[in-house]
Enzyme design. Structure first.
Site, PDB file in Angstrom:
ATOM      1  N   ASN A 143      45.229  36.176  46.374  1.00 57.31           N
ATOM      2  CA  ASN A 143      45.421  36.055  45.365  1.00 57.31           C
ATOM      3  C   ASN A 143      46.865  36.056  45.418  1.00 57.31           C
ATOM      4  O   ASN A 143      46.931  37.537  44.524  1.00 57.31           O
ATOM      5  CB  ASN A 143      44.530  36.365  44.121  1.00 57.31           C
ATOM      6  CG  ASN A 143      44.712  36.072  42.727  1.00 57.31           C
ATOM      7  OD1 ASN A 143      45.696  34.705  42.595  1.00 57.31           O
ATOM      8  ND2 ASN A 143      44.211  36.434  41.506  1.00 57.31           N
ATOM      9  N   LYS A 150      48.121  35.462  42.607  1.00 59.89           N
ATOM     10  CA  LYS A 150      48.735  35.325  40.920  1.00 59.89           C
ATOM     11  C   LYS A 150      50.426  34.771  40.655  1.00 59.89           C
ATOM     12  O   LYS A 150      50.499  33.644  41.679  1.00 59.89           O
ATOM     13  CB  LYS A 150      48.617  36.837  40.382  1.00 59.89           C
ATOM     14  CG  LYS A 150      47.624  37.668  41.158  1.00 59.89           C
ATOM     15  CD  LYS A 150      46.995  38.945  40.008  1.00 59.89           C
ATOM     16  CE  LYS A 150      46.067  39.340  40.834  1.00 59.89           C
ATOM     17  NZ  LYS A 150      45.101  40.471  39.850  1.00 59.89           N
ATOM     18  N   HIS A 183      38.753  34.254  37.230  1.00 63.07           N
ATOM     19  CA  HIS A 183      39.788  35.530  37.193  1.00 63.07           C
ATOM     20  C   HIS A 183      39.045  36.640  35.496  1.00 63.07           C
ATOM     21  O   HIS A 183      40.305  35.846  34.754  1.00 63.07           O
ATOM     22  CB  HIS A 183      41.290  35.526  37.703  1.00 63.07           C
ATOM     23  CG  HIS A 183      41.218  36.294  38.394  1.00 63.07           C
ATOM     24  ND1 HIS A 183      42.397  37.301  37.377  1.00 63.07           N
ATOM     25  CD2 HIS A 183      41.388  37.011  39.520  1.00 63.07           C
ATOM     26  CE1 HIS A 183      42.542  38.268  38.489  1.00 63.07           C
ATOM     27  NE2 HIS A 183      42.113  38.184  39.685  1.00 63.07           N
ATOM     28  N   GLU A 199      42.180  37.709  34.600  1.00 60.21           N
ATOM     29  CA  GLU A 199      43.394  37.506  33.920  1.00 60.21           C
ATOM     30  C   GLU A 199      43.559  36.421  33.248  1.00 60.21           C
ATOM     31  O   GLU A 199      44.234  36.224  31.883  1.00 60.21           O
ATOM     32  CB  GLU A 199      44.074  37.612  35.008  1.00 60.21           C
ATOM     33  CG  GLU A 199      44.478  38.917  35.067  1.00 60.21           C
ATOM     34  CD  GLU A 199      45.216  39.190  36.528  1.00 60.21           C
ATOM     35  OE1 GLU A 199      45.840  37.905  37.007  1.00 60.21           O
ATOM     36  OE2 GLU A 199      45.216  39.657  37.285  1.00 60.21           O
ATOM     37  N   GLU A 203      35.109  41.531  40.741  1.00 62.15           N
ATOM     38  CA  GLU A 203      36.216  42.691  40.068  1.00 62.15           C
ATOM     39  C   GLU A 203      36.332  42.955  38.792  1.00 62.15           C
ATOM     40  O   GLU A 203      36.612  42.483  38.935  1.00 62.15           O
ATOM     41  CB  GLU A 203      36.879  41.449  40.496  1.00 62.15           C
ATOM     42  CG  GLU A 203      37.372  40.336  41.304  1.00 62.15           C
ATOM     43  CD  GLU A 203      38.823  39.808  41.576  1.00 62.15           C
ATOM     44  OE1 GLU A 203      39.467  40.322  42.952  1.00 62.15           O
ATOM     45  OE2 GLU A 203      39.389  38.924  40.549  1.00 62.15           O
ATOM     46  N   GLY A 227      44.904  46.249  40.003  1.00 61.82           N
ATOM     47  CA  GLY A 227      46.491  46.458  39.741  1.00 61.82           C
ATOM     48  C   GLY A 227      46.455  47.659  39.471  1.00 61.82           C
ATOM     49  O   GLY A 227      47.510  48.206  39.049  1.00 61.82           O
ATOM     50  N   SER A 260      41.794  45.882  43.461  1.00 56.21           N
ATOM     51  CA  SER A 260      42.731  47.536  44.808  1.00 56.21           C
ATOM     52  C   SER A 260      42.660  47.616  46.011  1.00 56.21           C
ATOM     53  O   SER A 260      42.137  48.554  46.633  1.00 56.21           O
ATOM     54  CB  SER A 260      43.144  48.575  43.509  1.00 56.21           C
ATOM     55  OG  SER A 260      43.524  48.750  42.571  1.00 56.21           O
TER      56      SER A 260
HETATM   57  P1  13P Z   1      44.663  43.808  42.990  1.00 61.27           P
HETATM   58  O1  13P Z   1      44.467  43.878  44.625  1.00 61.27           O
HETATM   59  O2  13P Z   1      46.061  43.446  42.884  1.00 61.27           O
HETATM   60  O3  13P Z   1      44.179  44.616  42.321  1.00 61.27           O
HETATM   61  O4  13P Z   1      44.031  42.326  42.494  1.00 61.27           O
HETATM   62  C1  13P Z   1      42.972  41.967  42.756  1.00 61.27           C
HETATM   63  C2  13P Z   1      42.478  40.673  41.884  1.00 61.27           C
HETATM   64  O5  13P Z   1      43.100  40.022  41.120  1.00 61.27           O
HETATM   65  C3  13P Z   1      42.502  39.313  42.780  1.00 61.27           C
HETATM   66  O6  13P Z   1      41.815  38.836  42.078  1.00 61.27           O
END
Ligand code: 13P
Length: 250
Positions: A10, A12, A96, A98, A168, A174, A214
């Site tokens: 992903n 982002k 997601h 976010e 997640e 992150g 992560s």
């Molecule tokens: P990270 O791997 O950067 O922690 O992000 C995970 C994520 O949100 C994947 O959708």
């Protein structure tokens, strides 16, 4: 039948079309003969064309990071499943954290998006996961149950065929903090139980549940070795060809 793992990136809100082409130029040779797992990249919308062109005829599939619940209409800034399909996109991330945290996504809109993605024949990746306060308050199970029940509401087992779920934990996204393989495994078992209640045991046995938060080359093997974990949804570490390839080859 063992479940085939899906290793998904992903991106982002990162990369331009040129950077997308550059990524594939370096990434594809590293995974050319890899047929053990499915590989997916979900770039920003504007990069989809560059990604699809670069990945054409390869073992790498391309997905979107969102999808709307209508096929067309006055929905400024949203994306239709028909548009995605017309250009060759096969997967869509839905709900997601976010989107939930910053853009007003709710369990109900996740449900609407899921239904339309399935209707369109796309493979939805529905994200669920608790925030830190919920985990610390011992609410993880309640939150995951609620998110799953509402997401799956009035989705028939037959229609749900392509469903993929991603666990997640928000506190692991992150942050460099990963759920331990055991923590992830417990959450996945709970999600599988919810899927069994809604769709039946046979369906739940086949359902792929990805872990995200992560995931890095260093921890991918331990996570992917858990029988309950059917792949990864990778953020930061999917942006760099070598690190994402190392995760694919966990
Ligand atoms: P990270 O791997 O950067 O922690 O992000 C995970 C994520 O949100 C994947 O959708």
């Amino acid at each position: 039948m063992p479940r085939i793992k899906l290793i998904a990136g992903n991106w982002k809100m990162y990369k331009t079309p040129d950077q997308t082409r550059d990524f594939f130029h370096h990434f594809l040779p590293l995974v050319t003969h890899h047929d053990r797992d499915e590989i997916l990249i979900c770039p920003p919308f504007v990069d989809l064309h560059a990604a699809l062109e670069s990945a054409e005829g390869t073992n790498v599939m391309i997905g979107s990071q969102n999808i709307h619940w209508a096929n067309e209409g006055a929905f400024t800034g949203e994306i239709s499943p028909l548009v995605l399909q017309a250009i060759g996109v096969t997967h869509a991330i839905i709900g997601h954290s976010e989107r939930r945290q910053y853009f007003g996504e709710t369990d109900d809109t996740v449900n609407l998006r899921l239904k339309n993605a399935l209707e369109a024949g796309l493979t939805p990746i529905v994200c669920v996961g608790e925030v830190l306060e919920e985990r610390e308050a011992g609410l993880t199970e309640d939150v995951l149950r609620r998110q799953c029940t509402r997401a799956f509401h009035k989705v028939s087992t037959k229609k749900a065929d392509k469903l993929v779920v991603a666990y997640e934990p928000v506190w692991a996204i992150g942050t460099g903090k990963t759920a331990t393989p055991q923590m992830a495994s417990d959450a996945h078992a709970l999600i599988r139980g919810e899927a069994a209640q809604t769709f039946g045991h046979e369906f739940a046995d086949k359902l792929r549940i990805l872990y995200g938060g992560s995931v890095k080359p260093e921890n991918a093997k331990a996570l992917m070795s858990e029988p309950e974990i059917d792949g990864a949804l990778v953020g930061g570490a999917s942006l760099e060809p070598k690190s994402f390839a190392a995760i694919v080859h966990y």
